[in-house]
Design a protein around this motif. Structure first.
Motif, PDB file in Angstrom:
ATOM      1  N   LEU A  35       0.826  -1.213   0.000  1.00  0.00           N
ATOM      2  CA  LEU A  35       0.000   0.000   0.000  1.00  0.00           C
ATOM      3  C   LEU A  35       0.860   1.262   0.000  1.00  0.00           C
ATOM      4  O   LEU A  35       0.526   2.256  -0.660  1.00  0.00           O
ATOM      5  N   ALA A  36       1.962   1.213   0.735  1.00  0.00           N
ATOM      6  CA  ALA A  36       2.856   2.377   0.761  1.00  0.00           C
ATOM      7  C   ALA A  36       3.495   2.604  -0.606  1.00  0.00           C
ATOM      8  O   ALA A  36       3.614   3.748  -1.063  1.00  0.00           O
ATOM      9  N   ALA A  37       3.909   1.529  -1.261  1.00  0.00           N
ATOM     10  CA  ALA A  37       4.507   1.665  -2.592  1.00  0.00           C
ATOM     11  C   ALA A  37       3.482   2.183  -3.592  1.00  0.00           C
ATOM     12  O   ALA A  37       3.801   3.030  -4.438  1.00  0.00           O
ATOM     13  N   TYR A  38       2.255   1.700  -3.499  1.00  0.00           N
ATOM     14  CA  TYR A  38       1.200   2.188  -4.377  1.00  0.00           C
ATOM     15  C   TYR A  38       0.948   3.684  -4.169  1.00  0.00           C
ATOM     16  O   TYR A  38       0.859   4.448  -5.120  1.00  0.00           O
ATOM     17  N   GLY A  39       0.865   4.082  -2.905  1.00  0.00           N
ATOM     18  CA  GLY A  39       0.630   5.493  -2.605  1.00  0.00           C
ATOM     19  C   GLY A  39       1.782   6.380  -3.057  1.00  0.00           C
ATOM     20  O   GLY A  39       1.569   7.460  -3.608  1.00  0.00           O
ATOM     21  N   ALA A  40       3.008   5.913  -2.853  1.00  0.00           N
ATOM     22  CA  ALA A  40       4.169   6.701  -3.268  1.00  0.00           C
ATOM     23  C   ALA A  40       4.228   6.827  -4.785  1.00  0.00           C
ATOM     24  O   ALA A  40       4.501   7.907  -5.323  1.00  0.00           O
TER      25      ALA A  40
END
Length: 64
Positions: A19-24
């Motif tokens: 989720l963090a990679a997607y958001g970034a």
């Protein structure tokens, strides 16, 4: 029983990093000028999530 707990912890860490990679990635695509600062925050967040997964592994080994 501890292996099940560690497995759940790893799944949680994987979902968190995903989720963090997607958001970034989405944020960098929308505002390329903040890429440097956003990448730094992403790396720090990923390190914290991985540290929690590692703590779960150690606790599982100690509890066994």
């Amino acid at each position: 029983m501890g292996v099940i707990g560690y497995g759940l912890g790893v799944i949680g860490a994987g979902i968190g990093i995903g989720l963090a990679a997607y958001g970034a990635t989405t944020s960098m695509a929308r505002q390329p000028e903040v890429q440097g600062r956003l990448f730094t925050v992403f790396i720090l967040g990923s390190a914290f999530v991985e540290a929690l997964a590692l703590i779960g592994f150690v606790v599982t080994l100690i509890a066994s």
